[in-house]
Write an enzyme that holds these catalytic residues in place. Structure first.
Site, PDB file in Angstrom:
ATOM      1  N   HIS A  93       1.422  13.077  -6.030  1.00 14.27           N
ATOM      2  CA  HIS A  93       0.865  12.106  -5.085  1.00 14.27           C
ATOM      3  C   HIS A  93       1.746  10.856  -5.001  1.00 14.27           C
ATOM      4  CE1 HIS A  93      -2.964  11.945  -2.734  1.00 14.27           C
ATOM      5  NE2 HIS A  93      -2.610  10.687  -2.578  1.00 14.27           N
ATOM      6  N   SER A 121      -2.982  12.622   8.152  1.00 15.95           N
ATOM      7  CA  SER A 121      -3.889  12.424   7.022  1.00 15.95           C
ATOM      8  C   SER A 121      -5.343  12.346   7.475  1.00 15.95           C
ATOM      9  CB  SER A 121      -3.521  11.125   6.298  1.00 15.95           C
ATOM     10  OG  SER A 121      -4.505  10.775   5.340  1.00 15.95           O
ATOM     11  N   THR A 126      -5.282  18.642  -0.064  1.00 16.61           N
ATOM     12  CA  THR A 126      -4.862  17.815  -1.192  1.00 16.61           C
ATOM     13  C   THR A 126      -5.872  17.961  -2.324  1.00 16.61           C
ATOM     14  OG1 THR A 126      -3.718  16.228   0.236  1.00 16.61           O
ATOM     15  CG2 THR A 126      -4.359  15.462  -1.948  1.00 16.61           C
ATOM     16  N   PRO A 174       1.466  13.664   4.776  1.00 12.07           N
ATOM     17  CA  PRO A 174       0.304  12.864   5.182  1.00 12.07           C
ATOM     18  C   PRO A 174       0.306  11.511   4.485  1.00 12.07           C
ATOM     19  CG  PRO A 174      -0.340  14.549   3.585  1.00 12.07           C
ATOM     20  CD  PRO A 174       1.094  14.809   3.930  1.00 12.07           C
ATOM     21  N   VAL A 175       0.114  10.452   5.254  1.00  9.53           N
ATOM     22  CA  VAL A 175       0.061   9.089   4.710  1.00  9.53           C
ATOM     23  C   VAL A 175      -1.107   8.359   5.356  1.00  9.53           C
ATOM     24  CG1 VAL A 175       1.283   6.904   4.406  1.00  9.53           C
ATOM     25  CG2 VAL A 175       2.569   9.056   4.355  1.00  9.53           C
ATOM     26  N   GLY A 219       9.148  11.347  -4.170  1.00  9.00           N
ATOM     27  CA  GLY A 219      10.388  10.720  -4.589  1.00  9.00           C
ATOM     28  C   GLY A 219      11.581  10.891  -3.678  1.00  9.00           C
ATOM     29  N   LYS A 236      -1.669  21.133  -1.827  1.00 10.26           N
ATOM     30  CA  LYS A 236      -0.771  20.044  -2.224  1.00 10.26           C
ATOM     31  C   LYS A 236      -1.322  19.320  -3.457  1.00 10.26           C
ATOM     32  CE  LYS A 236       1.279  15.754  -0.387  1.00 10.26           C
ATOM     33  NZ  LYS A 236       0.560  14.739  -1.210  1.00 10.26           N
ATOM     34  N   TYR A 292      -8.923  15.949   2.805  1.00 11.53           N
ATOM     35  CA  TYR A 292      -9.587  15.567   1.559  1.00 11.53           C
ATOM     36  C   TYR A 292     -10.992  16.160   1.603  1.00 11.53           C
ATOM     37  CZ  TYR A 292      -6.052  12.013   0.436  1.00 11.53           C
ATOM     38  OH  TYR A 292      -4.892  11.361   0.111  1.00 11.53           O
ATOM     39  N   TYR A 347       0.836  -1.205   0.000  1.00 16.18           N
ATOM     40  CA  TYR A 347       0.000   0.000   0.000  1.00 16.18           C
ATOM     41  C   TYR A 347       0.869   1.252   0.000  1.00 16.18           C
ATOM     42  CZ  TYR A 347      -3.055   3.705   1.677  1.00 16.18           C
ATOM     43  OH  TYR A 347      -3.719   4.902   1.818  1.00 16.18           O
TER      44      TYR A 347
END
Length: 410
Positions: A307, A138, A187, A109-110, A340, A283, A161, A56
């Site tokens: 993302h 998140s 986001t 945020p994850v 990245g 973001k 979100y 995930y």
């Protein structure tokens, strides 16, 4: 009286959490002695965590073209070595949104962080605050806003979100205000969800889909089971208990899948601005025109991001777009980078191309899955030290002095 009792209970749980963590982190900490890179943390995370949850975090959308480009394209930018420059006083210290930070790093945020390690969001936030960098919670976290706030000493950031249910979104923003979050990260690149093939293959749900291979995979990881079972929650803490008619994991999953809103527009940013009184970060910017629109909303910062290669596959890498967006933005807003980053050298490149700070996501989650709070601190430490060394070899003492001059002409 009730408020005092709640505060005392929160402090007692925090002390219990510390004692439990000290015991359960002894094994992982022994393995950490040989860790020198984020890739080392990734390997420990892979061993410790059921495949569905590791994938995930680790994998991307569709053919993963953009996921791969996010890493490969960093190598296109080569450093200019400088010698015989006094770099004895160099420091990674900087400011992020006007606040002091020990390094130009932000924990991104994850979602589902608490399924990588029990109470994972709390541990990650604690590590970030001890290391002197911001943490972002998140919307799709396991620990709720209130859970994290009760177990940390300083304000943290909250990522939003925008759902179809605007009443719920408004209430969520108000909850972030109530726990004194210091910034809101909006986001904007998830109106439509990019398919992640590996999640479907793995039966990725919360709790995990009860397939035989999943059960065997989980059973082989007793330390992970113990960690997650000791955590306060095993489903989305910001959602469960705050939605009418949603009283089970199944109904929560159905609600969530129907709520990401393809009608989201710039007008909604203005609406959010009317509710949120603090610093606003947008973001998901990957194009100069969108950067300009974000500035017009009065955003305090924008994040150049795709993302993490989990949405539009075939989009350019975030690092390849950074310089163009930085030139378009100028000094009109603070520029952050995401997607990245795995090393201090990556951070140096992003700063040289115009970012003021960098978000790390997978890098710190690898640390969390490897060794909990200590693993997150290790990830931050690795990247910070690599940045400090790279600064020295490029003849730079201060983060604010990092610019295009540290890169070879392309």
């Amino acid at each position: 009286m009730i408020a005092r009792d709640k505060a005392a209970a929160g402090r007692q749980r925090s002390r219990q959490l510390n004692r439990q963590d000290a015991r359960r982190e002894q094994g992982p900490l022994r393995a950490m002695k040989r860790v020198t890179t984020i890739d080392d943390l990734r390997e420990l995370h892979r061993r410790n965590t059921p495949r569905a949850f590791f994938d995930y975090v680790d994998r991307g959308s569709y053919a993963e073209e953009t996921l791969r480009a996010n890493r490969a394209d960093f190598e296109h930018y080569k450093f200019r070595q400088k010698i015989l420059v006094d770099v004895d006083a160099r420091s990674t210290a900087t400011t992020i949104l006007g606040e002091p930070a020990a390094a130009p790093l932000i924990l991104a945020p994850v979602g589902l962080t608490g399924m990588q390690w029990g109470d994972g969001e709390i541990h990650a936030c604690r590590a970030a605050q001890k290391m002197g960098v911001p943490f972002t919670l998140s919307t799709m976290s396991i620990c709720s806003l209130e859970d994290v706030a009760a177990h940390v000493d300083k304000p943290f950031w909250f990522q939003l979100y925008v759902m179809r249910d605007r009443g719920f979104v408004k209430a969520l923003i108000e909850r972030a205000i109530a726990v004194k979050c210091s910034a809101l990260v909006l986001t904007v690149d998830l109106q439509v969800i990019g398919q992640r093939h590996q999640d479907i293959k793995n039966g990725m749900t919360v709790p995990p889909e009860l397939r035989l291979k999943n059960l065997i995979d989980i059973a082989l990881r007793p330390a992970w089971i113990a960690s997650v079972m000791r955590g306060k929650r095993r489903t989305f803490g910001n959602l469960m208990g705050h939605l009418k008619g949603v009283d089970s994991v199944k109904s929560l999953s159905q609600w969530t899948n129907s709520q990401f809103d393809p009608t989201l527009s710039w007008k909604d940013v203005d609406w959010i601005r009317s509710i949120w009184p603090g610093k606003l970060i947008i973001k998901g910017i990957l194009e100069e025109g969108d950067a300009g629109m974000a500035i017009k909303t009065g955003a305090d910062a924008i994040v150049v991001s795709n993302h993490g290669g989990r949405q539009l596959d075939g989009a350019p890498s975030a690092i390849s777009m950074l310089a163009r967006i930085a030139q378009a933005v100028g000094g009109d807003t603070e520029l952050m980078f995401d997607s990245g980053i795995r090393s201090g050298q990556d951070v140096m490149r992003a700063l040289a191309l115009g970012a003021k700070s960098c978000m790390i996501g997978r890098a710190y989650i690898y640390g969390l899955g490897a060794a909990g709070e200590a693993g997150v601190a290790k990830a931050i430490d690795i990247i910070s030290k690599e940045l400090l060394t790279t600064m020295g070899l490029c003849g730079v003492n201060r983060v604010s002095d990092i610019g295009p001059q540290v890169l070879m002409d392309m």
